[in-house]
Motif scaffolding. Structure first.
Motif, short mmCIF file in Angstrom:
data_model
loop_
_atom_site.label_atom_id
_atom_site.label_comp_id
_atom_site.label_asym_id
_atom_site.label_seq_id
_atom_site.Cartn_x
_atom_site.Cartn_y
_atom_site.Cartn_z
N SER A 1 0.81 -1.22 0.00
CA SER A 1 0.00 0.00 0.00
C SER A 1 0.84 1.27 0.00
N VAL A 2 2.15 1.17 -0.09
CA VAL A 2 3.00 2.35 0.07
C VAL A 2 2.77 3.36 -1.05
N ILE A 3 2.77 4.63 -0.66
CA ILE A 3 2.63 5.75 -1.59
C ILE A 3 3.75 6.74 -1.27
N THR A 4 4.31 7.37 -2.29
CA THR A 4 5.40 8.30 -2.06
C THR A 4 4.97 9.44 -1.13
N ASN A 5 5.89 9.94 -0.34
CA ASN A 5 5.56 11.08 0.52
C ASN A 5 6.21 12.37 0.03
N THR A 6 6.79 12.35 -1.17
CA THR A 6 7.17 13.58 -1.86
C THR A 6 6.50 13.54 -3.23
N SER A 7 6.12 14.69 -3.74
CA SER A 7 5.28 14.73 -4.94
C SER A 7 6.09 14.46 -6.20
N LYS A 8 5.38 14.15 -7.28
CA LYS A 8 6.05 13.77 -8.52
C LYS A 8 6.91 14.90 -9.07
N GLU A 9 6.45 16.15 -8.98
CA GLU A 9 7.22 17.26 -9.52
C GLU A 9 8.49 17.51 -8.72
N MET A 10 8.49 17.15 -7.44
CA MET A 10 9.66 17.37 -6.59
C MET A 10 10.58 16.16 -6.54
N SER A 11 10.19 15.06 -7.19
CA SER A 11 10.93 13.82 -7.06
C SER A 11 11.42 13.24 -8.37
N CYS A 12 11.02 13.80 -9.49
CA CYS A 12 11.33 13.20 -10.78
C CYS A 12 12.77 13.50 -11.20
N PHE A 13 13.22 12.80 -12.23
CA PHE A 13 14.52 13.10 -12.81
C PHE A 13 14.48 14.51 -13.42
N SER A 14 15.61 15.19 -13.36
CA SER A 14 15.63 16.60 -13.71
C SER A 14 15.40 16.87 -15.19
N ASP A 15 15.56 15.88 -16.03
CA ASP A 15 15.33 16.07 -17.47
C ASP A 15 14.22 15.17 -18.00
N HIS B 1 3.41 2.73 -5.45
CA HIS B 1 4.70 2.18 -5.87
C HIS B 1 4.67 1.61 -7.28
N GLY B 2 3.49 1.12 -7.73
CA GLY B 2 3.39 0.58 -9.08
C GLY B 2 3.63 1.65 -10.15
N LEU B 3 3.08 2.84 -9.92
CA LEU B 3 3.27 3.93 -10.88
C LEU B 3 4.71 4.46 -10.84
N LEU B 4 5.31 4.46 -9.65
CA LEU B 4 6.71 4.90 -9.56
C LEU B 4 7.61 3.93 -10.34
N ILE C 1 7.67 5.46 15.51
CA ILE C 1 6.68 6.36 14.92
C ILE C 1 7.28 7.18 13.78
N GLY C 2 8.10 6.54 12.96
CA GLY C 2 8.53 7.18 11.73
C GLY C 2 7.43 7.09 10.68
N ASN C 3 7.78 7.42 9.44
CA ASN C 3 6.78 7.34 8.37
C ASN C 3 6.20 5.94 8.22
N THR C 4 7.06 4.92 8.32
CA THR C 4 6.58 3.55 8.19
C THR C 4 5.70 3.17 9.36
N GLY C 5 6.12 3.49 10.59
CA GLY C 5 5.31 3.15 11.76
C GLY C 5 3.94 3.79 11.71
N GLY C 6 3.87 5.04 11.26
CA GLY C 6 2.58 5.71 11.13
C GLY C 6 1.72 5.06 10.07
N ASP C 7 2.30 4.78 8.89
CA ASP C 7 1.54 4.14 7.81
C ASP C 7 0.97 2.79 8.23
N LEU C 8 1.82 1.96 8.84
CA LEU C 8 1.37 0.61 9.19
C LEU C 8 0.34 0.63 10.31
N SER C 9 0.48 1.55 11.26
CA SER C 9 -0.53 1.64 12.32
C SER C 9 -1.89 1.97 11.75
N VAL C 10 -1.94 2.93 10.83
CA VAL C 10 -3.21 3.31 10.20
C VAL C 10 -3.79 2.15 9.41
N GLU C 11 -2.96 1.49 8.61
CA GLU C 11 -3.45 0.39 7.79
C GLU C 11 -3.94 -0.79 8.64
#
Length: 500
Positions: free
Chosen positions: A11-25, A38-41, A147-157
């Protein structure tokens, strides 16, 4: 782990947006959502590889068994690399080596800090690396430690299927949403050169107070037991659902675990939770390089021993680079791409490193005197803009905002007040991309495009307002550009933030 490789939960989803995370070119397709499952990434990576015809140059399913200096390394700088493919080992001679395994390698499982977990506790315990989905946790009482990003995600799920979820946190944690002002991605709003300039300009105590006030504008973190504005040590995680889970009681926040009994967890505040079925450790990772010869491994115990967090300065020849061993307040993918561009320029002879003595002095100046625990690295995250600009300057590709104000004011204002997207590092220098300017000026259109599945009429005078804002911003940008050009920028920041 899948076949020895680190993997992610479904169920993982990126926590930075596509415009801020893509290759520069290579911008993400405009119809991709801002935050990618993760499938789209993975599909984006495949698109990039096809576009630049990279696949014929990559050997998949190959393990690097050892990387050693050749006997004549002091003069040749070459490496002997042993690989294995389908059970067959090969010896290669390489002129240079880039280690790109990053810092999410070996699970950090501090069992000694939790007495009884491996001697008395009768339930199941595992590291979050082994977690894939919720099915095996259905109807169980689960304790998530960390309670990092993973701990928060898994607790919610897990809260959707488990009988009860307890989340144990030992540190102050600020929680914020991927959705920021006016519904835009949070990193496109917050990661700007203008905000970076304010962070540099304002006293650190005032900047921190402003940041805490922003965090608490969503909900009061002290009321939820998450964080206090009085604490100087804290971490920041991205999670839209955790506050509601705490509010609805489907997740219960607990302090650090003191010890485990056969079926319960005893916490440092004296409380006890009975009938715990599973303990899920979301305690992060440590890095290791078992394939590197010991004499090379001993040159660095963490990235602060490396010049610019990349090069072991003691090597006779600068032909080994450690890529991705950084914690940034923005996308690590953008930072590592910049590292790789600079490093390949050095290997190719386009860029030069300073003498060893200067590199060692720079390392000693930036390395804190106290060695920290692997789990305490959050507050040592480096500023995304500071670090990426630093490496871009070394590579000769950092944009000059002051010069652009005189030659292309519209672009300069977009760079200074808009999001610090990776396209900014393709405007000048080696690897300059002709599409960089257009990519910067159309980044908001690509952000909004996937949302235009149902269009409503909301016409307003926003375009004229934007023109007036640009005119008012011009003197601010000129002043900031002048000040920044005259003053050194910090290489790391105590203000933690998210990363992919």
């Amino acid at each position: 782990m899948d076949g020895g490789r680190v993997s992610v939960y479904r169920s993982v989803i990126t926590n930075t947006s596509k415009e801020m995370s893509c290759f520069s070119d290579f911008p993400c397709p405009e119809d991709f959502p801002s935050f990618l499952p993760h499938g789209l990434l993975l599909e984006y990576f495949r698109m990039y590889a096809r576009h630049f015809n990279l696949l014929p140059h990559i050997r998949f399913k190959t393990t690097a068994l050892s990387v050693k200096k050749r006997p004549d390394f002091a003069t040749s700088g070459q490496w002997e690399v042993v690989t294995e493919t389908n059970g067959i080992q090969e010896l290669h001679i390489f002129d240079a080596v880039m280690v790109c395994t990053g810092h999410y390698q070996e699970p950090y499982l501090p069992l000694a800090s939790f007495p009884g977990i491996d001697t008395r506790f009768k339930g199941q315990y595992l590291h979050s690396r082994e977690y894939k989905d919720v099915e095996t946790f259905r109807g169980k009482r689960v304790l998530v430690v960390g309670i990092g990003n993973t701990g928060g995600d898994l607790s919610v799920e897990l809260s959707r299927v488990a009988a009860k979820v307890f989340l144990s946190a030992r540190s102050n944690t600020w929680v914020f949403s991927r959705v920021s002002d006016h519904g835009f991605p949070f990193d496109m709003i917050s990661t700007t050169r203008f905000h970076h300039f304010l962070d540099w300009l304002l006293p650190s105590a005032l900047a921190r107070r402003i940041r805490f006030r922003k965090f608490n504008s969503w909900f009061n973190h002290a009321n939820y037991g998450l964080a206090s504005t009085k604490s100087s040590k804290f971490k920041v995680i991205v999670n839209e659902e955790l506050p509601f889970c705490l509010l609805s009681g489907t997740v219960v926040l607990k302090p650090n675990v003191k010890e485990f009994t056969e079926s319960s967890a005893v916490f440092e505040d004296g409380t006890t939770e009975e009938n715990i079925d599973v303990v899920l450790f979301a305690t992060g990772y440590i890095f290791s390089f078992p394939f590197l010869e010991e004499s090379v491994r001993n040159l660095f115990d963490d990235n602060r021993c490396l010049y610019k967090r990349i090069f072991p300065p003691q090597l006779e020849k600068p032909t080994l680079a450690i890529i991705g061993l950084v914690q940034l307040t923005g996308s690590v993918m953008v930072g590592t791409e910049m590292q790789a561009r600079w490093v390949t320029g050095i290997f190719a002879g386009w860029n030069k490193l300073p003498p060893t003595s200067r590199m060692m002095a720079d390392v000693l100046k930036k390395k804190p005197p106290v060695k920290r625990n692997p789990s305490e690295r959050e507050n040592l995250k480096m500023s995304f803009i500071s670090y990426t600009d630093e490496i871009a300057s070394c590579a000769g590709v950092k944009p000059n905002v002051l010069r652009l104000l005189l030659t292309d004011p519209r672009l300069a204002l977009a760079i200074f007040f808009g999001p610090c997207t990776p396209y900014q590092y393709r405007l000048v220098g080696r690897g300059k991309w002709s599409g960089a300017r257009d990519a910067i000026l159309t980044q908001w259109q690509r952000t909004l495009k996937p949302l235009r599945t149902r269009v409503v009429d909301d016409s307003s005078g926003s375009s004229s307002s934007w023109c007036w804002m640009c005119l008012l911003a011009l003197p601010v940008a000129l002043t900031a550009g002048f000040l920044l050009s005259k003053s050194p920028q910090p290489g790391w920041s105590l203000r933690a933030g998210p990363q992919l």
